[in-house]
Scaffold this motif. Structure first.
Motif, PDB file in Angstrom:
ATOM      1  N   PRO A 222       0.820  -1.220   0.000  1.00 24.21           N
ATOM      2  CA  PRO A 222       0.000   0.000   0.000  1.00 24.21           C
ATOM      3  C   PRO A 222       0.847   1.261   0.000  1.00 24.21           C
ATOM      4  CG  PRO A 222       0.033  -0.954   2.179  1.00 24.21           C
ATOM      5  CD  PRO A 222       0.864  -1.850   1.321  1.00 24.21           C
TER       6      PRO A 222
ATOM      7  N   ASN B 137      -0.912   4.964   6.725  1.00 22.98           N
ATOM      8  CA  ASN B 137      -2.318   4.775   7.111  1.00 22.98           C
ATOM      9  C   ASN B 137      -2.748   3.324   6.993  1.00 22.98           C
ATOM     10  OD1 ASN B 137      -2.569   7.428   7.500  1.00 22.98           O
ATOM     11  ND2 ASN B 137      -3.746   7.854   5.652  1.00 22.98           N
ATOM     12  N   TYR B 138      -1.994   2.567   6.222  1.00 26.91           N
ATOM     13  CA  TYR B 138      -2.353   1.170   6.005  1.00 26.91           C
ATOM     14  C   TYR B 138      -1.782   0.254   7.082  1.00 26.91           C
ATOM     15  CZ  TYR B 138      -4.395   2.432   1.569  1.00 26.91           C
ATOM     16  OH  TYR B 138      -5.209   2.976   0.607  1.00 26.91           O
ATOM     17  N   LEU B 139      -1.159   0.861   8.097  1.00 26.90           N
ATOM     18  CA  LEU B 139      -0.667   0.061   9.215  1.00 26.90           C
ATOM     19  C   LEU B 139      -1.532   0.355  10.434  1.00 26.90           C
ATOM     20  CD1 LEU B 139       3.170   0.598   8.760  1.00 26.90           C
ATOM     21  CD2 LEU B 139       1.865  -1.474   8.264  1.00 26.90           C
ATOM     22  N   ASP B 140      -1.827  -0.678  11.198  1.00 27.36           N
ATOM     23  CA  ASP B 140      -2.630  -0.510  12.409  1.00 27.36           C
ATOM     24  C   ASP B 140      -1.868   0.405  13.374  1.00 27.36           C
ATOM     25  OD1 ASP B 140      -3.882  -0.765  14.879  1.00 27.36           O
ATOM     26  OD2 ASP B 140      -4.607  -2.766  14.402  1.00 27.36           O
ATOM     27  N   PRO B 141      -2.469   1.561  13.727  1.00 28.80           N
ATOM     28  CA  PRO B 141      -1.732   2.537  14.535  1.00 28.80           C
ATOM     29  C   PRO B 141      -1.376   2.035  15.928  1.00 28.80           C
ATOM     30  CG  PRO B 141      -4.026   3.181  14.303  1.00 28.80           C
ATOM     31  CD  PRO B 141      -3.798   2.050  13.349  1.00 28.80           C
ATOM     32  N   LEU B 142      -2.047   0.997  16.399  1.00 30.34           N
ATOM     33  CA  LEU B 142      -1.798   0.554  17.772  1.00 30.34           C
ATOM     34  C   LEU B 142      -1.104  -0.804  17.831  1.00 30.34           C
ATOM     35  CD1 LEU B 142      -5.100   1.593  19.583  1.00 30.34           C
ATOM     36  CD2 LEU B 142      -2.923   2.776  19.514  1.00 30.34           C
TER      37      LEU B 142
ATOM     38  N   HIS C 252       3.469   5.292  13.867  1.00 37.36           N
ATOM     39  CA  HIS C 252       3.721   6.742  13.844  1.00 37.36           C
ATOM     40  C   HIS C 252       5.163   7.093  14.153  1.00 37.36           C
ATOM     41  CE1 HIS C 252       2.829   6.020  18.120  1.00 37.36           C
ATOM     42  NE2 HIS C 252       3.758   6.918  18.289  1.00 37.36           N
TER      43      HIS C 252
ATOM     44  N   LEU D 129       6.490  -1.577   4.602  1.00 41.56           N
ATOM     45  CA  LEU D 129       5.389  -1.997   3.738  1.00 41.56           C
ATOM     46  C   LEU D 129       5.865  -3.005   2.695  1.00 41.56           C
ATOM     47  CD1 LEU D 129       3.533   1.400   3.254  1.00 41.56           C
ATOM     48  CD2 LEU D 129       2.810  -0.532   4.634  1.00 41.56           C
TER      49      LEU D 129
END
Lengths: 346, 330
Positions: free
Chosen positions: A132, A136-141, A183, A194
């Motif tokens: 991607p 944004n395509y990674l889980d932020p948590l 982040h 990615l």
């Protein structure tokens, strides 16, 4: 890494030829493979969304129409088109992750087998991997290593962890990146993470959706080299991008995407001089619009998705149009090692 | 090191805020009572007939004619020493009344807080996962109906159905009448806790379920869930891996922010079930002009709600890695 260093020096298009020589070896292997069957065949697919217009009236919004492409192992196919023309949806259509109100028609084949929705669900993430475009395509948590490893059985976790570490090592991602959150990654690191997700899956078909937005020259070339690597290892890579220069640097073939369809699939060698070898007027216009070429833009804009067009989708803006062009969509023709949808080419 | 400093700073900041809040709350409540038509003497003597002379003595004793600022300072000075005065209606120190009543309420509130939180979260997750189906619609309608239901009304309905018609639960109070404290069994007490706790829980469910549903739908339509799907994750695994992780934190925060509503609900529920908690005491103190007790309860409830908000803040700032990072980089 010598490849990458060379890439770094290649600021402009004049150097494209050098690059061709440099990549001679891969070119020949790619050419041999061309004769074999395509890994992914997309034939005449159309994609539309069912929407509620005023009141309860349903309308169909057509975003992709009569699109055909082929991806071969060991090759990079770039799908080049302007932003917002529905390129990402093509990727989602291949993976079968379209929203529920999407309607997909046409034929897709993977490795000689019909690509049904069930088949897509079975092989996505395993045979076909998506790279991607942004963080944004990674889980932020979720910590990076867990994300890259993905959903695996508990007994395999140790092994997968090791594989992940090896891949990260290769992409110069230090051990402390494993425990980071998305982040905390820099732009270049995000890119490598990615890409790692695709490598982790050992997929045979890689679809990279705008993998190079807003990257500096160095990171851009570095990222492109990862995809080149994948192709060299025998993967088929579909590189979806709006950046034609980036695409020309590494691709074998360029599919020119315009208003939801592919007007031409050209070989990368066709992009030179004034674009005499290019088949479609739009491709030529695109090539001549680049700053290092003529820097000329053509008038008009892409037709809107709700416009109904009878003839050639490029008719309004075409300099070579004739009467035939306004009636019926031009047939796909094989010309000079590429394919094109234009009446005026023979 | 950084974290230690930050936590110390956080706690210091919160204590300062709490102190300033309490000062303002005390002052405002005191002034409200001062200018309301409350006669402490009447509250004290109740319906007893007294002579005018006796009444004057009492007025002197209760300081009716002392100027308000002096009254406030006297009260505040005592309060600082931990002496909140004597409750007029219970005839015992305010601190003792609050201690006893608040403990009873705390059990009630904790039970319903936990139950509504867990049930609401689960319902929200189910509704969000099954968005648009009849399960989702049922849960949504249930939540809307509950959100529009007055607490006391629901309490009355439950009381009528389960205690009066079905006779499953005792009608009210926290212990049986006519039984000495030593002879009250755990079961006696527990049976009387169920209905009030249930009332509070059912109402609390609506907010948290709707919020969780909304949040989960947002998460499920995010880019990272799309990517997870592209990587072959699906169904319940996907929701457990990405959904719950991203929904839990805001949901828990919301549940802590709900302390004020919880307290407000308790007041009404305790009244309906005659449950001898802090809420019932607050109503009694208000109706019967028990100024010291009322002020004491105001302070305790302010602290309680403040505590809930502080925990929500704490979660927000120290548990969420994104916020943690941002703070550190400033």
């Amino acid at each position: 890494m010598g490849y990458m260093e060379n890439m770094g020096n290649m600021g402009n298009m004049e150097n494209m030829e050098n690059m061709g020589n440099m990549e001679n070896k891969t070119k020949t292997t790619a050419k041999e493979k061309k004769k074999t069957e395509a890994l992914l065949k997309v034939e005449n697919i159309s994609l539309s969304f069912i929407q509620y217009a005023s009141g309860l009236r349903q309308t169909e919004l057509k975003v992709i129409s009569n699109l055909s492409i082929e991806a071969h192992s060991g090759e990079i196919l770039a799908v080049v088109g302007s932003s917002g023309s529905g390129k990402s949806l093509l990727a989602h259509a291949i993976l079968g992750i379209l929203p529920s109100n999407a309607k997909l028609d046409g034929k897709m084949e993977y490795n000689g087998q019909q690509l049904t929705p069930e088949k897509k669900e079975e092989i996505r993430g395993k045979e076909i991997a998506l790279v991607p475009q942004s963080t944004n395509y990674l889980d932020p948590l979720m910590r990076i290593s867990n994300q890259v490893i993905g959903c695996v059985e508990e007994k395999n976790e140790g092994l997968m962890k090791k594989v992940q570490r090896d891949i990260f090592q290769k992409y110069d991602l230090k051990p402390d990146v494993d425990r980071m959150f998305p982040h905390e990654l820099s732009g270049g690191m995000t890119r490598r993470v990615l890409v790692s997700t695709a490598v982790m899956s050992s997929a045979k078909l890689i679809i990279a959706d705008e993998p190079t937005p807003g990257l500096d020259e160095k990171t851009l070339n570095e990222t492109l080299s990862y995809f080149k690597d994948m192709a060299n290892r025998g993967c088929a890579v579909i590189l979806i991008t709006h950046d034609i220069e980036a695409a020309l640097k590494i691709s074998d073939k360029i599919a020119v995407f315009y208003a939801g369809t592919v007007l031409e699939v050209a070989n990368v060698e066709d992009f030179k001089n004034n674009g005499e070898n290019l088949r479609h007027p739009y491709t030529r216009a695109l090539w001549n619009a680049l700053p290092q070429n003529k820097f000329q833009a053509i008038k008009g804009h892409q037709p809107m998705q709700d416009e109904v067009i009878d003839g050639c989708i490029f008719y309004e803006r075409c300099s070579k149009k004739n009467e035939l062009c306004s009636k019926g969509i031009p047939q796909l023709k094989s010309v000079n090692g590429g394919v094109v949808r234009c009446n005026n080419v023979s | 090191m950084l974290d230690k400093d930050k936590i110390a700073g956080f706690i210091g900041n919160k204590i300062l805020r709490l102190l300033s809040l309490l000062i303002v709350v005390c002052f405002v409540s005191f002034m409200l009572i001062q200018y309301s038509p409350i006669d402490p003497v009447r509250a004290y003597i109740g319906e007893m007939p007294v002579s005018a002379e006796h009444k004057a003595n009492l007025e002197e004793y209760w300081g009716v004619n002392t100027p308000p600022q002096e009254k406030f300072l006297n009260w505040a000075g005592d309060a600082l020493k931990g002496n909140f005065g004597i409750s007029l209606i219970y005839r015992m120190p305010v601190t003792d009344v609050i201690k006893e009543r608040f403990t009873a309420s705390l059990v009630l509130m904790a039970a319903s807080w936990l139950f509504s939180g867990i049930l609401g979260f689960i319902l929200g997750i189910i509704a969000g996962m099954k968005k648009g189906t009849w399960i989702d619609k049922t849960i949504k309608i249930y939540c809307y109906v509950l959100a529009a239901t007055p607490t006391f009304w629901l309490a009355l309905i439950l009381l009528m159905v389960f205690s009066v018609y079905l006779g499953w639960f005792p009608i009210g109070l926290s212990v049986p009448i006519g039984v000495t404290a030593e002879n009250v069994t755990f079961l006696d007490w527990f049976l009387r806790l169920i209905l009030p706790a249930l009332t509070l829980s059912l109402l609390g469910v609506a907010q948290i379920a709707l919020f969780t549903r909304e949040k989960l739908i947002e998460v499920l339509s995010s880019d990272y869930v799309l990517f997870a799907k592209a990587r072959g994750e699906k169904g319940l695994d996907l929701v457990l891996r990405h959904g719950i992780r991203n929904v839990a934190l805001p949901a828990i925060t919301l549940q802590f922010l709900g302390f004020s509503e919880l307290f407000g609900g308790t007041v009404l529920v305790e009244q309906v079930f005659s449950y001898p908690g802090i809420g019932q005491a607050a109503v009694a103190a208000g109706l019967r002009s028990d100024v010291p007790l009322l002020l004491g309860i105001v302070i305790v409830s302010a602290c309680f709600v403040f505590f809930g908000n502080a925990i929500a803040d704490l979660i927000y700032q120290f548990v969420d890695p994104r916020i943690k990072q941002q703070e550190a980089s400033i």
